[in-house]
Design a protein around this motif. Structure first.
Motif, PDB file in Angstrom:
ATOM      1  N   LEU B 231      22.320  26.844  18.633  1.00 29.64           N
ATOM      2  CA  LEU B 231      21.114  27.599  18.501  1.00 29.64           C
ATOM      3  C   LEU B 231      21.426  28.922  19.753  1.00 29.64           C
ATOM      4  CD1 LEU B 231      18.250  28.342  18.186  1.00 29.64           C
ATOM      5  CD2 LEU B 231      17.511  26.538  19.714  1.00 29.64           C
ATOM      6  N   GLY B 232      21.922  28.434  20.844  1.00 33.96           N
ATOM      7  CA  GLY B 232      22.164  29.424  21.803  1.00 33.96           C
ATOM      8  C   GLY B 232      23.055  30.435  21.277  1.00 33.96           C
ATOM      9  N   GLU B 233      23.944  30.105  20.451  1.00 34.53           N
ATOM     10  CA  GLU B 233      24.772  31.166  20.019  1.00 34.53           C
ATOM     11  C   GLU B 233      24.047  32.227  19.047  1.00 34.53           C
ATOM     12  OE1 GLU B 233      28.814  29.955  18.408  1.00 34.53           O
ATOM     13  OE2 GLU B 233      28.612  31.371  16.857  1.00 34.53           O
ATOM     14  N   ALA B 234      23.104  31.767  18.156  1.00 35.25           N
ATOM     15  CA  ALA B 234      22.387  32.371  17.342  1.00 35.25           C
ATOM     16  C   ALA B 234      21.535  33.337  17.984  1.00 35.25           C
ATOM     17  CB  ALA B 234      21.699  31.358  16.376  1.00 35.25           C
ATOM     18  N   GLN B 320      24.076  29.193  12.127  1.00 37.06           N
ATOM     19  CA  GLN B 320      24.045  28.477  13.487  1.00 37.06           C
ATOM     20  C   GLN B 320      22.715  27.829  13.782  1.00 37.06           C
ATOM     21  OE1 GLN B 320      27.226  27.837  13.621  1.00 37.06           O
ATOM     22  NE2 GLN B 320      27.695  28.176  15.936  1.00 37.06           N
ATOM     23  N   ARG B 321      21.790  28.561  13.201  1.00 40.48           N
ATOM     24  CA  ARG B 321      20.121  28.097  13.262  1.00 40.48           C
ATOM     25  C   ARG B 321      20.166  26.801  12.372  1.00 40.48           C
ATOM     26  NH1 ARG B 321      16.279  32.116  11.007  1.00 40.48           N
ATOM     27  NH2 ARG B 321      17.241  31.135   9.075  1.00 40.48           N
ATOM     28  N   ASP B 322      20.861  26.893  11.358  1.00 33.52           N
ATOM     29  CA  ASP B 322      20.681  25.740  10.387  1.00 33.52           C
ATOM     30  C   ASP B 322      21.616  24.663  10.980  1.00 33.52           C
ATOM     31  OD1 ASP B 322      19.333  27.375   8.651  1.00 33.52           O
ATOM     32  OD2 ASP B 322      21.063  27.814   7.187  1.00 33.52           O
ATOM     33  N   ARG B 326      19.869  20.909  11.657  1.00 32.99           N
ATOM     34  CA  ARG B 326      20.393  19.710  11.164  1.00 32.99           C
ATOM     35  C   ARG B 326      20.550  18.557  12.123  1.00 32.99           C
ATOM     36  NH1 ARG B 326      23.516  23.122   8.042  1.00 32.99           N
ATOM     37  NH2 ARG B 326      25.356  22.747   9.451  1.00 32.99           N
ATOM     38  N   ALA B 327      21.083  19.214  13.560  1.00 34.09           N
ATOM     39  CA  ALA B 327      21.346  18.331  14.304  1.00 34.09           C
ATOM     40  C   ALA B 327      20.098  17.369  14.931  1.00 34.09           C
ATOM     41  CB  ALA B 327      21.753  18.974  15.877  1.00 34.09           C
ATOM     42  N   ALA B 345      13.664  27.018  17.557  1.00 32.85           N
ATOM     43  CA  ALA B 345      14.744  27.334  16.862  1.00 32.85           C
ATOM     44  C   ALA B 345      14.581  28.704  16.055  1.00 32.85           C
ATOM     45  CB  ALA B 345      15.689  26.222  16.031  1.00 32.85           C
ATOM     46  N   HIS B 346      13.464  28.719  15.439  1.00 32.51           N
ATOM     47  CA  HIS B 346      13.155  29.798  14.333  1.00 32.51           C
ATOM     48  C   HIS B 346      12.546  30.828  15.226  1.00 32.51           C
ATOM     49  CE1 HIS B 346      13.457  28.191  10.415  1.00 32.51           C
ATOM     50  NE2 HIS B 346      12.849  26.863  10.915  1.00 32.51           N
ATOM     51  N   ALA B 347      11.842  30.630  16.199  1.00 35.64           N
ATOM     52  CA  ALA B 347      11.308  31.927  16.959  1.00 35.64           C
ATOM     53  C   ALA B 347      12.541  32.493  17.790  1.00 35.64           C
ATOM     54  CB  ALA B 347      10.421  31.326  18.093  1.00 35.64           C
TER      55      ALA B 347
END
Lengths: 353, 353
Positions: B231-234, B320-322, B326-327, B345-347
């Motif tokens: 998430l941080g990468e995305a 990466q968000r996906d 999933r995690a 994660a979406h925001a």
């Protein structure tokens, strides 16, 4: 008690070696971590070289003395590690300070922003990296303290002292920076800056930290303050005199830096206060002049002497050192620490530091 | 549990207001202290204005989510104060970052070094004071955390997470700074910088801090990392896209800054990798050019689109968000926190952040 001579008096040289050993140990672990995480090696090397290029370890020693003075019991090696973390904090303060002052040397070597700039194409790299490596030294000082193995109660008592220390030193630096463009005779303001930037940061807070680690209460802290604040003032006044009249090979920084930078010292405020018109004109023309040469510096030194500012500053140093020493008379502190604190008061305020 | 809606789902807006209230409270006390100690008022005003000029409070929110996710029990208001201290840490990082990058604006206003420079005769004052006020924000973040009223065990568990966080972010920034002068297609290096500078600092460490305050062990932390790192990468990849293609009125910083500065993003590395000779020449001529104008920026945007770098970055963000989402499937975390973590994660990765 594993410090040789503690039964009689504290061996400051041995304490200094133990502080250095703790720093070596901590930075060795950081080097290993950087290697195993494949991180760049320059940050660690720069911080380590800076820390071991010199420095008298005044703040760590004060911290350990505070612990002994407050009759600290238990494992001194952990206290020494916690105390040594103050040296990394000091590296942070000096790296940022040299950048703000455009100082070219520190401890007889190129200052961090200049050594980082060398060999890098981007002209801004040195300054930007020096900001970051100062930040890194600060981050590591916190980590070293947190990981010193102190008991939870000890550790927490120390945190509040260091919270106060950090705010004090930043305000002191800010006041030092935010000066009016013209020279003034405002001795009180110069003394207030010294109080925050040096007396509290270099002497009072480290002593309080050691005392906090020993579990001391407000009474002991107040005795320590009565010694720390005048001594810290005298220490900075000596530093100011050495910055102008000192031998650069001994101080590790050029004797022109403070004058070129126009540092608003008590020495300078006293000179302004006692100048005649011609002396004032010399001060205004040359103090803070970035192109000041040795000849100009010599003219300034003559004014600082002829106005009596130099002699008055020497007198202040003596008065404040005496006040610090008097505070120790009959103080409820452990005798071996008292002996060391007296020796330190002389060492920090003598001409040939 | 005094957060409205916790039984069902967490109200992120309400949490954000509580974080801001904690910051107001802390800075109000600092203002009073400065007044009673007759210290200059500018440092406090600058830090407060900076903190309240904007910011999404991502790190404090992540911290509170980490606490809820790890089934934290007890007084959440203290956890919120501890979490809010991360916003002062972030102020420190941004103030120094803007100085290093010569950024002219932040949150739609002049950056700190420029606003301090205005109205001061000494041309260096703004930059020097910005170094100090960044340092002050950091000092206060530590003080705010230490004074949050946490239990000793909680407080100590959090310290070790923040020790790791501080080292990570400084190394990330250093790697971001220490780039080769020529453009490269080194996507892996750009991803490594993101990992330290953003994924760990912005998402993983704040979540771990909250989990540590809840008393969580390594298993929970490892689940949180599996969500945090992708998430941080995305999040950073989205930020990089917004920095080039975003609407300046929404991002609060000019759309030319990243390009002028020559920021070595994944987006840029992908463009270099997939450029033909003419596209590469455009990139080399214009990326990092301090005089880049809107027309030049438009040429660069065309190359970033035509090489497929923009679309590939969008794809990476989605992947990466996906992976982060999933995690969370079947993760042993508290359900209300899981819902909020999905929403976050979406925001954090959507175009219109």
């Amino acid at each position: 008690m594993n410090v040789p001579g503690y039964e009689g008096r504290l061996d400051l040289g041995e304490l200094r070696r133990q502080v250095d050993a703790a720093l070596e140990q901590f930075l060795g672990v950081k080097a290993q971590q950087a290697r195993s995480d494949r991180l760049p090696t320059v940050p660690l090397e720069v911080v380590r070289d800076f820390v071991f290029a010199g420095g008298k370890r005044v703040r760590p020693l004060m911290c350990v003395l505070g612990w002994y003075a407050a009759c600290g019991q238990g494992d001194v090696s952990r206290v020494i590690t916690a105390a040594a973390s103050l040296e990394l904090f000091h590296a942070f303060a000096l790296i940022h300070d040299d950048l703000m002052d455009h100082s070219e040397t520190r401890r007889g070597r190129p200052s961090v922003h200049l050594s980082l700039a060398a060999g890098h194409r981007d002209s801004d790299f040195g300054e930007s990296a020096a900001i970051l490596l100062g930040d890194l030294a600060l981050a590591w000082s916190l980590e070293m303290y947190n990981g010193a193995g102190l008991e939870p109660g000890q550790l927490l008592a120390g945190l509040s002292v260091m919270d106060a220390m950090r705010t004090a030193v930043v305000y002191g630096q800010y006041m030092d920076l935010d000066v009016t463009p013209h020279l003034t005779d405002d001795v009180d303001r110069a003394l207030a800056v010294i109080c925050y930037k040096t007396a509290k940061y270099t002497v009072e807070h480290p002593l309080h930290l050691g005392a906090a680690l020993a579990g001391a209460g407000p009474e002991v802290r107040s005795v320590l303050s009565a010694y720390a604040l005048p001594l810290g003032e005298a220490f900075q006044l000596r530093d100011d005199l050495l910055g102008v009249f000192g031998d650069p090979t001994a101080t590790g920084k050029p004797a022109l830096d403070d004058l070129r930078e126009g540092k608003r010292t008590v020495l300078l405020a006293l000179a302004v206060r006692h100048s005649d018109a011609s002396q004032l004109a010399t001060l205004r023309a040359l103090v803070g002049n970035r192109y000041l040469d040795e000849e100009g510096a010599e003219s300034l030194r003559e004014v600082l002497a002829a106005t009596g500012a130099r002699a008055r500053t020497e007198q202040l140093i003596q008065d404040q050192r005496d006040a610090a020493l008097r505070a120790l008379n009959g103080a409820p502190l452990a005798p071996p620490a008292l002996g060391a604190m007296r020796a330190v008061a002389h060492a920090l305020t003598e001409c040939a530091r």
